[in-house]
Design a protein around this motif. Structure first.
Motif, mmCIF file in Angstrom:
data_model
loop_
_atom_site.group_PDB
_atom_site.id
_atom_site.type_symbol
_atom_site.label_atom_id
_atom_site.label_comp_id
_atom_site.label_asym_id
_atom_site.label_seq_id
_atom_site.Cartn_x
_atom_site.Cartn_y
_atom_site.Cartn_z
ATOM 1 N N ILE A 155 -8.261 -8.796 4.737
ATOM 2 C CA ILE A 155 -7.108 -8.494 5.597
ATOM 3 C C ILE A 155 -5.992 -9.481 5.276
ATOM 4 N N ASP A 156 -4.781 -8.970 5.235
ATOM 5 C CA ASP A 156 -3.631 -9.781 4.837
ATOM 6 C C ASP A 156 -3.196 -10.691 5.981
ATOM 7 N N ILE A 157 -3.252 -11.979 5.769
ATOM 8 C CA ILE A 157 -2.721 -12.954 6.714
ATOM 9 C C ILE A 157 -1.691 -13.860 6.038
ATOM 10 N N PHE A 158 -1.345 -13.519 4.830
ATOM 11 C CA PHE A 158 -0.439 -14.358 4.058
ATOM 12 C C PHE A 158 0.951 -13.731 4.029
ATOM 13 N N PRO A 159 1.965 -14.456 4.531
ATOM 14 C CA PRO A 159 3.326 -13.906 4.470
ATOM 15 C C PRO A 159 3.875 -13.975 3.057
ATOM 16 N N PRO A 160 4.821 -13.132 2.740
ATOM 17 C CA PRO A 160 5.454 -13.222 1.415
ATOM 18 C C PRO A 160 6.321 -14.473 1.319
ATOM 19 N N SER A 161 6.769 -14.765 0.148
ATOM 20 C CA SER A 161 7.592 -15.954 -0.069
ATOM 21 C C SER A 161 8.991 -15.758 0.505
ATOM 22 N N LEU A 168 -11.990 -17.957 4.482
ATOM 23 C CA LEU A 168 -10.617 -17.975 4.977
ATOM 24 C C LEU A 168 -9.619 -17.704 3.867
ATOM 25 N N TYR A 169 -9.807 -18.365 2.745
ATOM 26 C CA TYR A 169 -8.880 -18.189 1.636
ATOM 27 C C TYR A 169 -9.588 -17.829 0.332
ATOM 28 N N ASP A 170 -10.861 -17.479 0.387
ATOM 29 C CA ASP A 170 -11.570 -17.131 -0.834
ATOM 30 C C ASP A 170 -12.664 -16.120 -0.536
ATOM 31 N N ILE A 171 -13.260 -15.608 -1.606
ATOM 32 C CA ILE A 171 -14.403 -14.700 -1.531
ATOM 33 C C ILE A 171 -15.513 -15.317 -2.368
ATOM 34 N N THR A 205 -10.624 -17.586 -5.355
ATOM 35 C CA THR A 205 -9.503 -17.821 -4.456
ATOM 36 C C THR A 205 -8.496 -16.680 -4.592
ATOM 37 N N VAL A 206 -8.158 -16.052 -3.468
ATOM 38 C CA VAL A 206 -7.236 -14.908 -3.468
ATOM 39 C C VAL A 206 -6.075 -15.214 -2.544
ATOM 40 N N SER A 207 -4.934 -14.638 -2.835
ATOM 41 C CA SER A 207 -3.724 -14.867 -2.039
ATOM 42 C C SER A 207 -3.103 -13.579 -1.544
ATOM 43 N N GLU A 208 -3.730 -12.450 -1.812
ATOM 44 C CA GLU A 208 -3.200 -11.168 -1.371
ATOM 45 C C GLU A 208 -4.305 -10.373 -0.699
ATOM 46 N N SER A 209 -3.888 -9.549 0.239
ATOM 47 C CA SER A 209 -4.861 -8.692 0.909
ATOM 48 C C SER A 209 -5.210 -7.517 0.011
ATOM 49 N N GLY A 210 -6.262 -6.802 0.384
ATOM 50 C CA GLY A 210 -6.655 -5.618 -0.360
ATOM 51 C C GLY A 210 -8.155 -5.550 -0.543
ATOM 52 N N THR A 211 -8.576 -4.519 -1.279
ATOM 53 C CA THR A 211 -9.996 -4.315 -1.563
ATOM 54 C C THR A 211 -10.318 -4.936 -2.912
#
Length: 647
Positions: A410-416, A330-333, A379-385
């Motif tokens: 896939i990006d599910i995190f809104p910007p600040s 969900l929030y990590d790889i 732990t990642v906070s941005e979408s992308g490859t």
């Protein structure tokens, strides 16, 4: 290394250009295939000569010229030939290879091939005894100390043709040549590469000596690393500084003198090799000391070079991790792998990551993972490859990386959330500015507006396309008097929206004047002008200004009237004077309307309460009675007769 030793190279190497130290006449003598050097006695000059014929079959004649007196003298009556010098038994004892070369020369005296000539000439340089036996060596014992000479030789079958000329030489005691310079050592994996400066005027080859450190150095057993791609490694304790060994501990490591010759290059040309000598008899982790000594053309050593150190290190990486895989949470790889083959020097693992099209990996763990570890959570906070590799490192920090594993997040995190600053209002405009949001996939900002500060009120979106700038100008009607409230959201490339920013409100300054007032009429009120006008409807009307103009007024006449009034009685008006009245409306922001149209008024008859007074005045002056008609009319109406006129 493989040197291109050829007869042409040896001859060109030995044909030294010594003209830089000679006179112009002497420098023009060709060729220069003769070497002269002093001996330790002080009055003997040593000579060696060379040529393409290698061994001059019929021998040579030698000549000496005194530079000061120009006196030229032949040194030998009979030609100097090969085999005219008998080798002593001691010579063979000192040089175990000498006998082999003598036999080689004797067996091929009639036909010396090029490859054979190369070996013979090298031996001539290495051994003065062999040079004498070959007929290429002579000692001039008749030279006078302090005199400067140069020498020549010619072949016996053509004595008038100079076959070679020497360098200038001043007879005296031999002075040892300076050491080879620029010695460098580059440590590798179980090897050390050496290189030094070449100087064919002072020495033709070098010998290399090596010594080991008196304090052994070992590979550290504890290390720590920084989270960078660099392969540098810091030791937890500083190793002891090795002591430079004494000269007696240095050992010769090359069996034959080392002559540097050209090597082929990839472009088809030839040039000097990158490394002159490679010592492969070393051990990793040990410190070695090296020095070189040159050999002049009479096989005498030069001074020793400076000492350089080198410590070979293990540069062979361990086996890389296998079957590296990645899985999205969900929030990590999660990255997993199979442990590499566990060698004795395996120190641990490091995980690297790159994003998108970036070419550079970044290290994710500051300390190496244990050798029995096979999982890592990123732990990642941005979408992308995201692309990952796992590297195995040994204690020498040699690194072997695995194959890459890639996952798309896939990006599910809104910007600040941006922060809306104070706004600036102007005529017909309100300027907004907000803080920028540091999101790599930021698409822009959306601005919302309402006319109330209620949080639950309906806001209207002002820009359908997200704005990349952090400022916005809202154009509004000039006469809008509402208070406008705004808020901003940030939007990323997948249209994830942040929460709303704080709300800021502002109103534009009032720059619209009231409507032009209209004077409805002016009537007489007890003999005074009564100005009547239509009341303005503006809610921010502050007051009126009534201006009067006439030829009787010597100063400006102006009256301020409250906004709730729409009549004014001018009690300062005079009988029979023509007045013009103009009315202006002013709002709370001191915006002044267009003045009304002027309205004129003139009083024609006096007022009733002044009638008796007027009669008395007339009688006292003996003026005739008013006519009956005038008196009757005045008594009947009991008010002055007036005449109005609009202009």
């Amino acid at each position: 290394m493989k040197n291109l030793l050829s007869l042409t190279f040896i001859i060109s190497f030995l044909c030294l250009d010594v003209t830089a130290q000679t006179s112009l006449q002497h420098s023009q003598r060709q060729p220069k295939q003769m070497i002269a050097s002093c001996d330790t006695t002080g009055n003997t000059v040593l000579l060696k000569w060379f040529g393409k014929d290698v061994l001059f079959k019929n021998g040579v004649y030698l000549y000496r010229t005194n530079v000061a007196t120009k006196e030229k003298k032949q040194l030998n009556e009979k030609p100097i030939k090969r085999k005219t010098y008998s080798l002593k038994a001691d010579a063979f004892k000192k040089d175990t290879t000498l006998k082999r070369y003598v036999e080689l020369l004797d067996n091929n005296s009639s036909n010396i091939k090029e490859i054979l000539a190369v070996f013979i000439l090298l031996k001539v340089l290495e051994s003065n005894d062999f040079a004498k036996y070959s007929g290429l060596y002579f000692e001039d014992t008749t030279a006078s100390e302090g005199e400067t000479y140069y020498y020549e030789f010619s072949q016996a079958d053509n004595p008038k043709q100079c076959a070679g000329i020497s360098n200038l030489i001043t007879a005296g005691k031999y002075v040892i040549e300076n050491a080879p310079d620029s010695l460098s050592a580059k440590a590798g994996d179980s090897k050390v590469a050496l290189k030094w400066g070449l100087d064919e005027y002072r020495y033709w080859a070098v010998n290399i000596e090596r010594a080991e450190a008196t304090i052994p150095t070992t590979i550290p057993t504890t290390i720590f690393t920084t989270p960078t791609i660099s392969t540098s490694v810091a030791t937890s304790t500083k190793p002891p500084t090795p002591t430079i060994p004494s000269p007696t501990n240095f050992v010769l490591i090359n069996p034959q003198p080392i002559l540097i010759s050209p090597v082929p290059k990839q472009d088809g040309t030839t040039g000097l090799p990158e490394k002159f000598f490679e010592d492969k008899t070393v051990q990793n982790g040990k410190t070695y000391f090296y020095r070189v000594v040159g050999l002049d053309y009479f096989n005498r050593p030069t001074l020793y070079s400076e000492i350089v150190t080198a410590q070979p290190k293990d540069q062979t990486p361990p086996a890389p991790p296998q079957n590296v895989r990645s899985q999205i949470g969900l929030y990590d790889i999660t990255i997993t792998w199979e442990n590499a083959f566990k060698s004795n020097d395996l120190a641990g693992y490091r995980v690297y990551r790159k994003k998108g099209r970036s070419k550079d990996f970044e290290a994710l763990n500051t300390e190496l993972l244990p050798v029995d570890e096979n999982i890592f959570y990123d732990t990642v906070s941005e979408s992308g490859t995201y692309c990952y590799v796992v590297a195995a490192l040994d204690f020498s920090n040699n690194e072997a990386r695995s194959l890459e594993t890639t996952k798309e997040l896939i990006d599910i995190f809104p910007p600040s959330v941006p922060t809306l600053y104070d706004m600036i209002s102007d005529t017909g405009k309100i300027y907004l500015q907000w803080s920028s949001v540091s999101a790599k996939d930021l698409l822009g900002y959306r601005i919302y507006r309402t006319v109330t500060s209620d949080k639950n009120s309906h806001y209207v979106l002002l820009n359908a396309t997200p704005l990349r700038d952090t400022f916005f100008t809202d154009a509004l009607p000039r006469n809008a008097k509402n208070k406008f409230c705004y808020k901003v959201v940030s939007v990323d490339s997948l249209f994830n929206m942040s929460d709303y920013s704080n709300v800021q409100c502002a109103a534009m300054p009032d720059v619209e004047p009231p409507e032009q007032p209209v004077i409805k009429r002016i009537i007489a009120d007890s003999g005074y002008p009564l100005v009547v006008w239509l009341a303005n409807a503006e809610p921010d009307l502050f007051h009126y200004k009534l201006n009067r103009f006439s030829q009787e007024d010597t100063v400006k006449w102006e009256k301020t009237i409250l906004s709730g009034e729409n009549v004014f009685r001018d009690i300062t008006a005079k009988q029979g004077v023509l007045y013009r009245y103009v009315l202006s409306a002013i709002d709370s922001n001191q915006n002044v309307s267009v003045p009304s149209k002027s309205y004129a008024f003139r009083s024609m008859i006096t007022i009733s309460e002044n009638v008796a007074k007027s009669k008395n005045i007339i009688k006292s002056k003996g003026i005739a009675r008013q006519t009956k008609e005038q008196t009757k009319e005045q008594t009947k109406k009991q008010q002055p007769k007036q005449q109005t006129k609009k202009l």
